[in-house]
Design an enzyme around this catalytic site. Structure first.
Site, PDB file in Angstrom:
ATOM      1  N   SER A  22       0.949  -0.865  -0.173  1.00 46.69           N
ATOM      2  CA  SER A  22       0.000  -0.418   0.070  1.00 46.69           C
ATOM      3  C   SER A  22       0.682   1.045  -0.320  1.00 46.69           C
ATOM      4  O   SER A  22       0.572   2.836   0.374  1.00 46.69           O
ATOM      5  CB  SER A  22      -1.125   0.256   1.110  1.00 46.69           C
ATOM      6  OG  SER A  22      -0.130  -0.400   2.681  1.00 46.69           O
ATOM      7  N   ASN A 109      -1.658  -2.645  13.492  1.00 43.61           N
ATOM      8  CA  ASN A 109      -3.009  -2.190  13.213  1.00 43.61           C
ATOM      9  C   ASN A 109      -3.613  -1.092  13.763  1.00 43.61           C
ATOM     10  O   ASN A 109      -4.335  -0.096  13.471  1.00 43.61           O
ATOM     11  CB  ASN A 109      -4.383  -3.504  13.439  1.00 43.61           C
ATOM     12  CG  ASN A 109      -3.911  -4.357  12.813  1.00 43.61           C
ATOM     13  OD1 ASN A 109      -3.253  -4.723  12.004  1.00 43.61           O
ATOM     14  ND2 ASN A 109      -4.012  -6.075  13.566  1.00 43.61           N
ATOM     15  N   THR A 154     -39.858  26.859  -9.646  1.00 44.74           N
ATOM     16  CA  THR A 154     -40.116  25.676  -9.172  1.00 44.74           C
ATOM     17  C   THR A 154     -40.207  24.920 -10.463  1.00 44.74           C
ATOM     18  O   THR A 154     -40.614  25.678 -11.282  1.00 44.74           O
ATOM     19  CB  THR A 154     -41.311  25.305  -8.222  1.00 44.74           C
ATOM     20  OG1 THR A 154     -42.106  25.632  -9.261  1.00 44.74           O
ATOM     21  CG2 THR A 154     -40.858  26.757  -6.978  1.00 44.74           C
ATOM     22  N   HIS A 155     -39.578  23.722 -10.596  1.00 44.99           N
ATOM     23  CA  HIS A 155     -40.134  22.488 -11.406  1.00 44.99           C
ATOM     24  C   HIS A 155     -39.078  23.208 -12.780  1.00 44.99           C
ATOM     25  O   HIS A 155     -39.439  22.966 -13.818  1.00 44.99           O
ATOM     26  CB  HIS A 155     -41.541  22.319 -12.283  1.00 44.99           C
ATOM     27  CG  HIS A 155     -41.907  22.263 -10.541  1.00 44.99           C
ATOM     28  ND1 HIS A 155     -42.591  21.293 -10.356  1.00 44.99           N
ATOM     29  CD2 HIS A 155     -43.245  23.193 -10.032  1.00 44.99           C
ATOM     30  CE1 HIS A 155     -43.721  20.607  -9.476  1.00 44.99           C
ATOM     31  NE2 HIS A 155     -43.756  21.337  -9.260  1.00 44.99           N
ATOM     32  N   SER A 276     -14.032  25.395 -27.616  1.00 42.86           N
ATOM     33  CA  SER A 276     -14.524  24.124 -28.271  1.00 42.86           C
ATOM     34  C   SER A 276     -12.824  23.960 -29.708  1.00 42.86           C
ATOM     35  O   SER A 276     -13.276  24.838 -30.562  1.00 42.86           O
ATOM     36  CB  SER A 276     -15.960  24.093 -28.960  1.00 42.86           C
ATOM     37  OG  SER A 276     -15.864  23.914 -30.217  1.00 42.86           O
ATOM     38  N   LYS A 282     -18.143  29.181 -28.909  1.00 47.02           N
ATOM     39  CA  LYS A 282     -18.099  28.251 -27.998  1.00 47.02           C
ATOM     40  C   LYS A 282     -17.345  28.918 -27.049  1.00 47.02           C
ATOM     41  O   LYS A 282     -16.193  29.326 -26.954  1.00 47.02           O
ATOM     42  CB  LYS A 282     -17.988  26.398 -28.012  1.00 47.02           C
ATOM     43  CG  LYS A 282     -18.910  26.222 -28.588  1.00 47.02           C
ATOM     44  CD  LYS A 282     -20.357  26.547 -27.907  1.00 47.02           C
ATOM     45  CE  LYS A 282     -20.685  25.223 -27.072  1.00 47.02           C
ATOM     46  NZ  LYS A 282     -21.155  23.587 -27.677  1.00 47.02           N
ATOM     47  N   ASN A 284     -17.628  27.602 -23.006  1.00 54.17           N
ATOM     48  CA  ASN A 284     -18.066  26.600 -22.169  1.00 54.17           C
ATOM     49  C   ASN A 284     -17.864  26.218 -20.601  1.00 54.17           C
ATOM     50  O   ASN A 284     -16.940  26.196 -20.449  1.00 54.17           O
ATOM     51  CB  ASN A 284     -18.040  25.272 -23.111  1.00 54.17           C
ATOM     52  CG  ASN A 284     -17.772  24.404 -24.520  1.00 54.17           C
ATOM     53  OD1 ASN A 284     -19.386  24.992 -24.640  1.00 54.17           O
ATOM     54  ND2 ASN A 284     -17.223  24.218 -24.696  1.00 54.17           N
ATOM     55  N   GLU A 289     -18.930  21.314 -14.721  1.00 58.14           N
ATOM     56  CA  GLU A 289     -19.275  20.131 -15.669  1.00 58.14           C
ATOM     57  C   GLU A 289     -19.068  18.954 -14.946  1.00 58.14           C
ATOM     58  O   GLU A 289     -18.660  18.474 -14.667  1.00 58.14           O
ATOM     59  CB  GLU A 289     -19.384  19.987 -17.175  1.00 58.14           C
ATOM     60  CG  GLU A 289     -20.675  20.967 -17.772  1.00 58.14           C
ATOM     61  CD  GLU A 289     -19.918  21.503 -19.406  1.00 58.14           C
ATOM     62  OE1 GLU A 289     -19.814  20.241 -20.007  1.00 58.14           O
ATOM     63  OE2 GLU A 289     -19.958  22.549 -19.543  1.00 58.14           O
ATOM     64  N   GLN A 321      -7.112  -1.689   4.154  1.00 58.92           N
ATOM     65  CA  GLN A 321      -6.018  -1.339   3.716  1.00 58.92           C
ATOM     66  C   GLN A 321      -7.007  -0.295   1.941  1.00 58.92           C
ATOM     67  O   GLN A 321      -6.178   0.093   2.017  1.00 58.92           O
ATOM     68  CB  GLN A 321      -5.273  -2.166   2.946  1.00 58.92           C
ATOM     69  CG  GLN A 321      -4.312  -1.833   2.542  1.00 58.92           C
ATOM     70  CD  GLN A 321      -2.989  -2.572   1.982  1.00 58.92           C
ATOM     71  OE1 GLN A 321      -2.096  -2.611   2.741  1.00 58.92           O
ATOM     72  NE2 GLN A 321      -2.690  -3.350   0.868  1.00 58.92           N
ATOM     73  N   LYS A 324      -7.796   4.226   2.303  1.00 60.69           N
ATOM     74  CA  LYS A 324      -7.226   4.480   2.113  1.00 60.69           C
ATOM     75  C   LYS A 324      -7.660   5.605   0.842  1.00 60.69           C
ATOM     76  O   LYS A 324      -7.555   7.042   0.711  1.00 60.69           O
ATOM     77  CB  LYS A 324      -5.973   4.373   2.053  1.00 60.69           C
ATOM     78  CG  LYS A 324      -5.679   4.499   4.286  1.00 60.69           C
ATOM     79  CD  LYS A 324      -4.700   4.171   4.029  1.00 60.69           C
ATOM     80  CE  LYS A 324      -4.293   2.482   4.317  1.00 60.69           C
ATOM     81  NZ  LYS A 324      -4.955   1.625   4.840  1.00 60.69           N
TER      82      LYS A 324
HETATM   83  N1  ARG Z   1      -0.760  -1.286   4.959  1.00 64.06           N
HETATM   84  C1  ARG Z   1      -1.548  -1.622   6.701  1.00 64.06           C
HETATM   85  C2  ARG Z   1      -3.369  -0.881   5.773  1.00 64.06           C
HETATM   86  O1  ARG Z   1      -3.265  -0.008   4.984  1.00 64.06           O
HETATM   87  C3  ARG Z   1      -1.382  -1.040   7.354  1.00 64.06           C
HETATM   88  C4  ARG Z   1      -2.335  -2.538   8.435  1.00 64.06           C
HETATM   89  C5  ARG Z   1      -1.426  -3.725   7.893  1.00 64.06           C
HETATM   90  N2  ARG Z   1      -1.314  -4.914   9.009  1.00 64.06           N
HETATM   91  C6  ARG Z   1      -2.164  -6.046   8.882  1.00 64.06           C
HETATM   92  N3  ARG Z   1      -2.080  -6.968  10.465  1.00 64.06           N
HETATM   93  N4  ARG Z   1      -1.245  -6.358   7.520  1.00 64.06           N
HETATM   94  O2  ARG Z   1      -4.166  -1.071   6.542  1.00 64.06           O
END
Ligand code: ARG
Length: 458
Positions: A22, A109, A154-155, A276, A282, A284, A289, A321, A324
């Site tokens: 990661s 963890n 409205t609408h 454009s 144009k 835009n 958007e 994981q 993130k």
């Molecule tokens: N890279 C892991 C995550 O983003 C970190 C925690 C990993 N823990 C483990 N026991 N493999 O969640």
């Protein structure tokens, strides 16, 4: 060689390594990871769990890694499993055995649970200040247009007269609620998980409150299983951001309409519009958007998080994981949208004459004509019917209520007098709507003042 290699008889297959890693997306948390480690090492030293001198060596080492990463002298190793492993391995390379003591009474963890909280706490603050800036820009525009009459819809049908200022201020109310949701999310995530360790806490005499204090958390998590497996705070933040994006998208949609030749209520600055490749005429509104389009992407991030969590047994699972990339994308996308929208709003030029012209066309003063009769004692339902008939006559004669001769009024109801024209003038209609929250200029000025006060509090 992996830090956890002891249990294994083989190197990890290269494909597994890539799949598992990661670092490509969690390296952005390096400052938070180092701050967390410094706080943890400080506490370990204070508690004599490791020797105070080793704690000092660790902290020095971590600080040198931080400064080398900041300056670019040290690069992330793409082979590393994650940012936590990378920094710990680098620390041991730099300071030797003391580095190996940092992970006492800690697990990745609880480390990752800490890092994301630290990162998102700051990200929420950043978004809050950007939303405030957008509110500021909207208030400035609104202030110039408290008397600029436009049709309210409205609408998407012309309905009743309002002002451009009143319309813009509606968005400020939405954005104030967004700020309060972001703050809520930020406050609820401000709980310190270190000490949960892998899942079951630890036998070491940690001082968790001290770590919380060092890192500016208001409290510590109360259950070690929840401490490492809770991602509510990611979901809440992505939820608050999704609602914010929904608001930005609605504003964008209106700006797209307002820029069209069918409306032409505003002109975007040339620096905030695009051309454009084939149609030379144009101009835009691409920014808006894209904001509208990116809103779907952020909803996707929220869905990713909700779905990722829904079937997970306690406590940590590697599925997490995936949190993130989703939550970082939501933060990055909203921040990018705000960054571009703020100067676009600052520089857009409203065109009051076109708003006034549109306001004159849609019988948006019909309710006021009915109210006129009701004030003279005609029951509102009858007044409503009489006015409806007048509107039908106007359509037939291709005229407006303002231009319809008094005889035509009188033919339908004797209560109509010359002052009907004053009563249905759009300016009168807007100025008369002095109810709290209404579009009367003085009320909108109060709204602006109240909103400005709300964002400058704290
Ligand atoms: N890279 C892991 C995550 O983003 C970190 C925690 C990993 N823990 C483990 N026991 N493999 O969640």
């Amino acid at each position: 060689m992996k830090l956890w290699a002891g249990r294994f008889s083989k190197e990890v297959d290269g494909r597994v390594n890539d799949f598992n890693s990661s670092i490509s997306f969690d390296s952005r948390m390096y400052r938070q990871d180092i701050a967390g480690s410094i706080a943890h090492a400080t506490m370990l030293g204070e508690q004599n769990i490791i020797a105070p001198s080793e704690s000092e060596t660790i902290i020095k080492g971590l600080k040198s890694i931080l400064s080398d990463l900041d300056s670019g002298k040290l690069a992330f190793d793409p082979e590393a499993e994650d940012i936590h492993m990378f920094i710990e391995a680098e620390l041991t390379t730099r300071i030797g055995d003391a580095g190996k003591r940092l992970h006492t009474a800690r697990s990745r963890n609880d480390q990752v649970a800490l890092d994301i909280r630290l990162y998102l706490r700051e990200a929420a603050e950043g978004l809050i200040s950007q939303v405030k800036e957008l509110i500021h820009s909207l208030c400035n525009q609104a202030e110039q247009h408290t008397e600029t009459v436009m049709p309210g819809y409205t609408h998407l049908q012309r309905a009743q007269p309002i002002t451009f200022g009143h319309h813009l201020m509606a968005y400020c109310q939405m954005l104030l609620r967004d700020i309060s949701r972001l703050e809520d999310a930020k406050n609820r995530m401000n709980v310190m998980p270190l000490g949960s360790c892998a899942l079951a806490g630890t036998t070491y005499p940690l001082n968790r409150e001290r770590v919380a204090e060092l890192l500016g958390f208001s409290s510590v998590t109360m259950n070690s299983l929840d401490g490492v497996s809770d991602r509510d705070f990611c979901i809440e933040l992505a939820g608050a951001i999704s609602i914010l994006m929904m608001h930005l998208s609605r504003l964008s949609e209106e700006i797209i309409l307002w820029c069209s030749w069918e409306f032409k209520f505003i002109e975007l600055d040339d620096a905030f519009a695009t051309g454009s490749s084939i149609m030379p005429q144009k101009k835009n509104p691409d920014i808006t958007e894209l904001v509208r389009g990116k809103t779907g992407r952020v909803y996707g991030d929220l869905n990713t998080l909700l779905t990722m969590m829904k079937g997970l047994p306690l406590a940590y699972n590697k599925d997490m994981q995936e949190d993130k990339e989703a939550v970082f994308d939501a933060v990055d996308t909203a921040s990018l949208c705000l960054k571009t929208m703020i100067p676009m709003i600052d520089t857009m030029k409203p065109i009051p004459a076109n708003m006034r012209w549109a306001a004159a066309k849609g019988f948006i003063n019909a309710t006021d004509a009915a109210d006129y009769l009701a004030r003279k004692g005609v029951p509102f339902r009858d007044a409503y019917k009489i006015t409806g008939t007048l509107v039908a006559q106007c359509i037939e004669k291709d005229t407006t209520l303002e231009e319809l001769p008094l005889e035509d009024y009188k033919a339908l109801c004797v209560e109509f007098e010359e002052d009907i024209y004053q009563a249905i003038s759009l300016e009168t209609c807007v100025k008369g709507r002095t109810v709290v929250g209404g579009p009367a200029p003085e009320r909108v000025k109060e709204q602006i003042a109240a909103v400005r006060a709300a964002i400058s509090e704290e």
